[in-house]
Motif scaffolding. Structure first.
Motif, PDB file in Angstrom:
ATOM      1  N   PRO A 290       0.797  -1.235   0.000  1.00 30.05           N
ATOM      2  CA  PRO A 290       0.000   0.000   0.000  1.00 30.05           C
ATOM      3  C   PRO A 290       0.823   1.276   0.000  1.00 30.05           C
ATOM      4  N   PHE A 291       2.006   1.256   0.598  1.00 32.61           N
ATOM      5  CA  PHE A 291       2.813   2.474   0.612  1.00 32.61           C
ATOM      6  C   PHE A 291       3.684   2.597  -0.643  1.00 32.61           C
ATOM      7  N   GLY A 292       3.889   1.488  -1.326  1.00 36.98           N
ATOM      8  CA  GLY A 292       4.632   1.542  -2.586  1.00 36.98           C
ATOM      9  C   GLY A 292       3.691   1.748  -3.757  1.00 36.98           C
ATOM     10  N   PHE A 293       2.364   1.684  -3.487  1.00 34.91           N
ATOM     11  CA  PHE A 293       1.325   1.840  -4.530  1.00 34.91           C
ATOM     12  C   PHE A 293       1.556   0.860  -5.680  1.00 34.91           C
ATOM     13  N   GLU A 294       1.861  -0.371  -5.337  1.00 37.90           N
ATOM     14  CA  GLU A 294       2.202  -1.327  -6.389  1.00 37.90           C
ATOM     15  C   GLU A 294       1.955  -2.748  -5.910  1.00 37.90           C
ATOM     16  N   PHE A 313       1.199   5.270  -8.234  1.00 39.41           N
ATOM     17  CA  PHE A 313       0.133   5.976  -7.512  1.00 39.41           C
ATOM     18  C   PHE A 313      -0.749   6.737  -8.499  1.00 39.41           C
ATOM     19  N   GLY A 314      -2.041   6.722  -8.252  1.00 38.56           N
ATOM     20  CA  GLY A 314      -2.952   7.515  -9.070  1.00 38.56           C
ATOM     21  C   GLY A 314      -4.385   7.090  -8.861  1.00 38.56           C
ATOM     22  N   SER A 315      -5.290   7.918  -9.362  1.00 40.23           N
ATOM     23  CA  SER A 315      -6.711   7.593  -9.217  1.00 40.23           C
ATOM     24  C   SER A 315      -7.294   7.042 -10.514  1.00 40.23           C
ATOM     25  N   ALA A 316      -6.573   7.189 -11.610  1.00 41.84           N
ATOM     26  CA  ALA A 316      -7.085   6.655 -12.887  1.00 41.84           C
ATOM     27  C   ALA A 316      -7.107   5.130 -12.811  1.00 41.84           C
ATOM     28  N   ASP A 317      -7.957   4.530 -13.609  1.00 42.98           N
ATOM     29  CA  ASP A 317      -8.031   3.076 -13.625  1.00 42.98           C
ATOM     30  C   ASP A 317      -6.681   2.504 -14.054  1.00 42.98           C
ATOM     31  N   GLY A 318      -6.242   1.483 -13.327  1.00 40.82           N
ATOM     32  CA  GLY A 318      -4.936   0.900 -13.609  1.00 40.82           C
ATOM     33  C   GLY A 318      -3.856   1.422 -12.673  1.00 40.82           C
ATOM     34  N   VAL A 337      -7.381  -6.723  -6.892  1.00 36.10           N
ATOM     35  CA  VAL A 337      -6.628  -5.891  -5.948  1.00 36.10           C
ATOM     36  C   VAL A 337      -7.598  -4.946  -5.252  1.00 36.10           C
ATOM     37  N   ALA A 338      -7.617  -4.993  -3.929  1.00 33.95           N
ATOM     38  CA  ALA A 338      -8.459  -4.065  -3.165  1.00 33.95           C
ATOM     39  C   ALA A 338      -7.734  -2.727  -3.106  1.00 33.95           C
ATOM     40  N   ASP A 339      -8.171  -1.793  -3.935  1.00 29.99           N
ATOM     41  CA  ASP A 339      -7.520  -0.487  -4.075  1.00 29.99           C
ATOM     42  C   ASP A 339      -8.234   0.466  -3.114  1.00 29.99           C
ATOM     43  N   VAL A 340      -7.828   0.417  -1.847  1.00 30.87           N
ATOM     44  CA  VAL A 340      -8.651   0.970  -0.758  1.00 30.87           C
ATOM     45  C   VAL A 340      -8.973   2.452  -0.922  1.00 30.87           C
TER      46      VAL A 340
ATOM     47  N   ILE B  50     -13.393   5.104 -13.583  1.00 35.50           N
ATOM     48  CA  ILE B  50     -13.521   6.342 -12.804  1.00 35.50           C
ATOM     49  C   ILE B  50     -14.191   7.426 -13.654  1.00 35.50           C
ATOM     50  N   VAL B  51     -13.979   7.378 -14.952  1.00 33.66           N
ATOM     51  CA  VAL B  51     -14.612   8.359 -15.852  1.00 33.66           C
ATOM     52  C   VAL B  51     -16.131   8.152 -15.826  1.00 33.66           C
ATOM     53  N   GLU B  52     -16.565   6.902 -15.908  1.00 31.51           N
ATOM     54  CA  GLU B  52     -18.001   6.621 -15.863  1.00 31.51           C
ATOM     55  C   GLU B  52     -18.591   7.052 -14.521  1.00 31.51           C
TER      56      GLU B  52
END
Lengths: 410, 245
Positions: A290-294, A313-318, A337-340, B50-52
């Motif tokens: 979780p801290f390495g975002f990977e 790290f990011g909020s976009a899908d993937g 992956v539980a992307d909390v 996230i776009v949807e």
């Protein structure tokens, strides 16, 4: 020539024109349906391979069990995948576990809060048995809940702050801040080991556990930032070097940057906070950091040498924001992956996790809802078969019609 | 009769093959429809990206407040990012057709964004000038309103910054970094805490050969976010370039 035949020849061109018109309309309709299939099935904003972190492919994201804002995940912390591909998610804030079909369609939601009398239940690790039973770490309730697949509470075993759970043979392994507790399937404690501490054979808030085919128990020793391998009786086999140390494993492991399969992103630092742990089809350990975002891939045959890192790290899908839980589906060769912090579960693929080649890929493709097309496609085949079969029939038919006509004329 | 029918179609092979083709296409249409229905693609399904999700949220906000410029602008922007240009156009047109309850500058910015994606950059720049003028006028009006209450502050104008950033983007794409730098400088005067914009301007300075200004921008961005990756890599690039020279 009979009257009937004359009439048919007279109507021939107009019938042909009519059929061509119908065919043209249907072709247009087919085009429209095709357009809708491709546009509606392709998620809006789905990331292309160029948009994604190196080596990672995104399959889908699951944001909740419904379209409404109040039906979305809040803190999906842990995941597991059942033998039939059903994805189970535990949400610590919703106090619920939810299941989804492999294509992301919601299947069920089980509210856990009514099962305990006091306080927030805060479910964490979840494991689905081969018999469909759910083993859920009810962290704040200090219980391991055992539920039937339809949500009926079957048993509740006492254990302080359970974090993650895994099954192996007739044993149930549960991690807690104090180490690992081993239960029999009947709920009897048959062993505890790895007490809390920083020594080689101790554990500190282990958030992930998995048992390999070789019966070795692998534990993500989260706060010590290490991964450790134990026998089922708790004897330490090996441990990676503490994370954040610049890589290198003990005993005798190569540093992360020296691995042959390492990616460019994998330069130097070890794991920051190893958490959810699973094993892929090739026997590699895959964990969420979780801290390495990977997600980090380790080779257990080389005492946990890091062989790959995937994600940013990011909020976009993937991309990830504090990924915690991990699970693997060997049939489909993908990870959940539980992307909390992004409040979603992502289904991803990484290289080298399963069988490569066209046949496994075709088999995986066939696990999707493509089978629903079988009936209409069968109909299509039937029509083609009828077309081929009738190629020979006109001569017979003509003879018969001529005969009939002769009869009528008579 | 059935035999007669077979015989009749057999008499004209065109008719027979057309009939089979119709049935085959019909089967394919059915396949597509069944697949769509089974996968729930036509239903109001849960967001898959996230776009949807943002689109769904913004649409709900828009349904609740179709006259609020901020809400309309946010929805239009989501639509533009999702490449749903015709829907974005109709949302903006609907806003323009009603009497707005809030200042319209944010919507004009999105109109310019839509124009830049689907029309001409020249026209988008014209619309942006209109948006900037509108945002400034609205800010001046707000300032006077506050002064009348004895409050002497310059109210922020986020639409002004949005307009400047979009204008700079268009100018950069047109190969005019000097004009883009000028516009970004105005945006940074409005809001000096945008580390990403500082890096952007730094990149533009670097592209014009002004490495000193580029370095200053990267370093300023790093005072805001000490380990900001793009600023670090920009700084490294200009340093490498400097050492090569």
């Amino acid at each position: 020539m009979s009257n009937a035949r004359q009439q048919e020849h007279h109507h021939g061109p107009s019938m042909r024109t009519g059929l061509i018109a119908i065919l043209a309309i249907l072709v247009l309709l087919l085009g429209a349906v095709g357009y809708f299939v491709f546009t509606l099935l392709e998620p809006v904003g789905a990331p292309s391979s160029q948009d994604l972190p190196e080596g990672l492919s995104w399959v889908r994201s699951i944001y909740g069990y419904g379209a409404g804002e109040d039906q979305r995940f809040i803190a999906p912390a842990h995941v597991d995948i059942a033998d039939d591909g059903t994805i189970w998610v535990s949400d610590t804030q919703m106090n619920a576990v939810m299941s989804f079909s492999p294509d992301g369609t919601p299947r069920s939601r089980i509210d856990l809060q009514p099962l305990v009398t006091e306080g927030q239940l805060s479910p964490k690790g979840i494991e689905v048995g081969a018999d469909g039973r759910l083993y859920i770490c009810a962290n704040n309730a200090a219980r391991l809940l055992i539920l039937s697949a339809d949500g009926e509470l079957l048993e509740a075993w006492e254990i302080d702050n359970p974090l993650d759970v895994t099954l192996s043979g007739d044993r149930v392994f549960v991690t807690s801040p104090a180490g690992v507790t081993v239960f029999s399937r009947e709920g009897e404690v048959v062993g505890t080991w790895g007490g809390r501490g920083k020594a080689e054979d101790q554990l500190d808030v282990p958030q992930g556990i998995v048992v390999g085919d070789d019966d070795v128990v692998y534990v993500a020793d989260t706060l010590n930032a290490r991964v450790k391998a134990f026998t089922q009786e708790g004897q330490l086999l090996w441990a990676t070097a503490p994370g954040m140390s610049g890589g290198g494993n003990v005993p005798g492991g190569a540093s992360a940057g020296e691995s042959e399969e390492s990616t460019p992103a994998q330069s130097g630092t070890g794991m920051q906070l190893p958490a959810g742990l699973c094993m892929d089809a090739n026997g590699r350990l895959v964990l969420a950091d979780p801290f390495g975002f990977e997600v980090v891939v380790l080779d257990p045959t080389k005492q946990g040498e890091i062989v790959g890192r995937y994600g940013e790290f990011g909020s976009a899908d993937g991309y990830f924001a504090y990924p915690l839980g991990m699970a693997y589906d060997a049939e489909r060769d993908w990870f959940a992956v539980a992307d909390v912090a992004n409040a979603r579960v992502q289904i991803i693929r990484i290289g080298g996790s399963g069988d490569a080649g066209l046949i496994p890929a075709a088999r995986r493709a066939a696990t999707g809802p493509i089978w629903i097309c079988c009936m209409p496609l069968g109909l299509l085949l039937l029509i083609l078969f009828a077309a081929l079969a009738s190629k020979k029939r006109p001569r017979d038919g003509v003879l018969q019609v001529d005969g009939d006509s002769a009869d009528e004329d008579d | 009769m059935a035999v007669r029918s077979t015989a009749s179609t057999g008499a004209d092979p065109w008719v027979r093959w057309l009939t089979f083709a119709i049935l085959a296409v019909l089967a394919m249409v059915l396949t597509g429809i069944v697949y769509l229905l089974y996968t729930g693609a036509m239903a109001d399904r849960m967001p898959r990206t996230i776009v949807e999700m943002q689109l769904k949220d913004r649409e709900q906000e828009y349904q609740a407040a179709p006259g609020d410029a901020e809400v309309v602008a946010a929805y239009a922007r989501s639509l533009i990012e999702a490449e749903r240009y015709s829907r974005a156009r109709s949302v903006i047109a609907a806003f323009e057709s009603i009497e707005s309850t809030s200042p319209d500058a944010p919507v004009i910015v999105e109109k310019a964004r839509l124009e830049s994606k689907t029309g001409s950059a020249e026209e988008a720049l014209k619309i942006l000038d209109e948006a900037i003028a509108s945002a400034e006028a609205q800010r001046d009006a707000k300032e006077k309103e506050l002064q009348a209450k004895g409050i002497f502050v310059r109210p922020p104008a986020p639409a002004l910054v949005d307009a400047a950033l979009l204008k700079s983007e268009i100018l950069s794409e047109r190969g005019d970094p000097t004009a883009a730098i000028e516009v970004l400088t105005a945006a940074l005067e409005e809001n000096p805490t945008m580390a990403d914009v500082l890096v952007w301007r730094g990149d533009l300075y670097a592209s014009t050969g002004d490495t000193a200004s580029a370095r200053a921008d990267y370093e300023r961005a790093l005072t805001m976010i000490p380990d900001y990756g793009p600023a670090l890599s920009g700084l490294q690039d200009v340093q490498t370039e400097g050492s090569n020279e």
